[in-house]
Design an enzyme around this catalytic site. Sequence first.
Site, mmCIF file in Angstrom:
data_model
loop_
_atom_site.group_PDB
_atom_site.id
_atom_site.type_symbol
_atom_site.label_atom_id
_atom_site.label_comp_id
_atom_site.label_asym_id
_atom_site.label_seq_id
_atom_site.Cartn_x
_atom_site.Cartn_y
_atom_site.Cartn_z
ATOM 1 N N SER A 49 33.854 52.481 33.169
ATOM 2 C CA SER A 49 34.782 53.394 32.502
ATOM 3 C C SER A 49 34.337 54.815 32.793
ATOM 4 O O SER A 49 33.140 55.068 32.974
ATOM 5 C CB SER A 49 34.747 53.145 30.991
ATOM 6 O OG SER A 49 35.390 54.189 30.294
ATOM 7 N N TYR A 90 30.171 52.463 22.886
ATOM 8 C CA TYR A 90 30.957 52.133 24.077
ATOM 9 C C TYR A 90 30.448 52.911 25.290
ATOM 10 O O TYR A 90 30.235 52.338 26.363
ATOM 11 C CB TYR A 90 32.435 52.436 23.837
ATOM 12 C CG TYR A 90 33.305 52.096 25.017
ATOM 13 C CD1 TYR A 90 33.658 50.776 25.284
ATOM 14 C CD2 TYR A 90 33.772 53.082 25.873
ATOM 15 C CE1 TYR A 90 34.451 50.454 26.375
ATOM 16 C CE2 TYR A 90 34.566 52.774 26.962
ATOM 17 C CZ TYR A 90 34.906 51.459 27.205
ATOM 18 O OH TYR A 90 35.691 51.141 28.298
#
Length: 126
Positions: free
Chosen positions: A68, A94
Amino acid sequence: FADELKARESAVDILINNAGIYQCPEWETTDGFEMQFGTNHLGPFLLTLTLLPLLQSAPVARIVNVASGYHEIGKIHFDNINLKNGAYDPEKAYCQSKLAMVLCTREMARRLGTESNVKCYALNPG
Protein backbone atom coordinates in the site's frame (compact mmCIF):
# COMPACT_ATOMS: atom_id res chain seq x y z
CA PHE A 1 -3.00 -24.87 2.38
CA ALA A 2 0.79 -24.76 2.06
CA ASP A 3 1.29 -28.37 3.14
CA GLU A 4 -1.38 -29.53 0.69
CA LEU A 5 0.22 -27.54 -2.13
CA LYS A 6 3.68 -28.90 -1.29
CA ALA A 7 2.31 -32.45 -1.38
CA ARG A 8 0.58 -31.90 -4.72
CA GLU A 9 3.01 -29.72 -6.71
CA SER A 10 6.70 -29.92 -7.51
CA ALA A 11 7.06 -26.22 -8.35
CA VAL A 12 5.21 -22.92 -8.07
CA ASP A 13 5.93 -20.13 -10.53
CA ILE A 14 4.01 -17.29 -8.89
CA LEU A 15 2.87 -16.41 -5.39
CA ILE A 16 0.65 -13.37 -4.95
CA ASN A 17 0.23 -12.34 -1.32
CA ASN A 18 -2.92 -10.22 -1.29
CA ALA A 19 -4.35 -10.83 2.17
CA GLY A 20 -5.13 -7.69 4.03
CA ILE A 21 -7.27 -6.04 6.64
CA TYR A 22 -7.54 -2.33 7.25
CA GLN A 23 -8.23 -0.20 10.29
CA CYS A 24 -9.74 -2.87 12.48
CA PRO A 25 -10.31 -2.41 16.20
CA GLU A 26 -7.54 -3.48 18.55
CA TRP A 27 -7.43 -7.23 18.19
CA GLU A 28 -4.88 -10.06 18.33
CA THR A 29 -4.12 -13.13 16.28
CA THR A 30 -4.28 -16.49 18.05
CA ASP A 31 -0.48 -16.19 18.39
CA GLY A 32 -0.80 -12.88 20.22
CA PHE A 33 0.27 -10.49 17.45
CA GLU A 34 -1.57 -7.30 16.59
CA MET A 35 -4.12 -8.42 13.98
CA GLN A 36 -3.16 -6.14 11.08
CA PHE A 37 0.54 -6.95 11.52
CA GLY A 38 -0.25 -10.65 11.70
CA THR A 39 -2.60 -10.68 8.71
CA ASN A 40 -0.90 -8.16 6.44
CA HIS A 41 2.73 -9.07 7.10
CA LEU A 42 3.43 -12.15 9.21
CA GLY A 43 0.94 -14.44 7.44
CA PRO A 44 2.22 -13.69 3.93
CA PHE A 45 5.82 -13.89 5.17
CA LEU A 46 5.26 -17.34 6.68
CA LEU A 47 3.45 -18.56 3.56
CA THR A 48 6.29 -17.27 1.38
CA LEU A 49 8.96 -18.98 3.47
CA THR A 50 6.98 -22.22 3.47
CA LEU A 51 6.56 -22.17 -0.31
CA LEU A 52 10.04 -20.87 -1.13
CA PRO A 53 11.44 -24.33 -1.98
CA LEU A 54 8.64 -24.81 -4.54
CA LEU A 55 9.29 -21.35 -5.98
CA GLN A 56 12.99 -22.14 -6.23
CA SER A 57 12.11 -25.35 -8.09
CA ALA A 58 10.41 -23.43 -10.91
CA PRO A 59 12.46 -22.27 -13.90
CA VAL A 60 11.36 -18.68 -13.21
CA ALA A 61 9.25 -17.60 -10.25
CA ARG A 62 7.76 -14.42 -8.86
CA ILE A 63 6.68 -13.37 -5.39
CA VAL A 64 4.27 -10.44 -5.56
CA ASN A 65 3.33 -8.76 -2.29
CA VAL A 66 0.38 -6.39 -2.45
CA ALA A 67 1.39 -3.53 -0.19
CA SER A 68 0.00 0.00 0.00
CA GLY A 69 1.12 3.56 -0.49
CA TYR A 70 0.55 3.90 3.25
CA HIS A 71 3.88 2.18 3.79
CA GLU A 72 5.46 5.58 3.08
CA ILE A 73 4.09 7.02 6.32
CA GLY A 74 4.59 3.86 8.34
CA LYS A 75 7.08 3.30 11.11
CA ILE A 76 8.16 -0.02 12.57
CA HIS A 77 7.69 0.15 16.33
CA PHE A 78 10.37 -2.38 17.23
CA ASP A 79 10.04 -1.61 20.93
CA ASN A 80 6.26 -2.19 20.84
CA ILE A 81 5.50 -4.14 17.65
CA ASN A 82 1.99 -5.03 18.88
CA LEU A 83 1.21 -1.42 19.81
CA LYS A 84 0.24 -2.30 23.37
CA ASN A 85 -0.30 -0.10 26.42
CA GLY A 86 -2.40 2.56 24.75
CA ALA A 87 -0.24 2.86 21.63
CA TYR A 88 -2.75 1.17 19.31
CA ASP A 89 -4.14 3.26 16.50
CA PRO A 90 -5.77 1.49 13.53
CA GLU A 91 -4.02 3.60 10.90
CA LYS A 92 -0.65 3.39 12.62
CA ALA A 93 -1.02 -0.40 12.78
CA TYR A 94 -1.96 -0.64 9.11
CA CYS A 95 0.92 1.57 7.98
CA GLN A 96 3.36 -0.44 10.10
CA SER A 97 2.13 -3.73 8.62
CA LYS A 98 2.49 -2.52 5.03
CA LEU A 99 5.92 -1.00 5.67
CA ALA A 100 7.02 -4.32 7.17
CA MET A 101 5.83 -6.08 4.02
CA VAL A 102 7.75 -3.71 1.74
CA LEU A 103 10.94 -3.94 3.80
CA CYS A 104 10.66 -7.72 3.97
CA THR A 105 10.18 -7.91 0.20
CA ARG A 106 13.32 -5.85 -0.37
CA GLU A 107 15.32 -7.96 2.06
CA MET A 108 14.12 -11.22 0.56
CA ALA A 109 15.13 -10.00 -2.90
CA ARG A 110 18.55 -9.02 -1.54
CA ARG A 111 19.06 -12.37 0.19
CA LEU A 112 17.95 -14.37 -2.83
CA GLY A 113 20.33 -12.36 -4.99
CA THR A 114 20.24 -11.15 -8.56
CA GLU A 115 21.07 -14.59 -9.96
CA SER A 116 18.08 -16.27 -8.28
CA ASN A 117 15.25 -17.63 -10.41
CA VAL A 118 12.87 -16.10 -7.83
CA LYS A 119 12.16 -12.38 -8.15
CA CYS A 120 10.37 -10.41 -5.44
CA TYR A 121 8.05 -7.46 -5.93
CA ALA A 122 5.94 -5.25 -3.69
CA LEU A 123 3.24 -3.18 -5.33
CA ASN A 124 0.79 -0.47 -4.44
CA PRO A 125 -2.58 -1.45 -5.92
CA GLY A 126 -3.57 2.14 -6.33
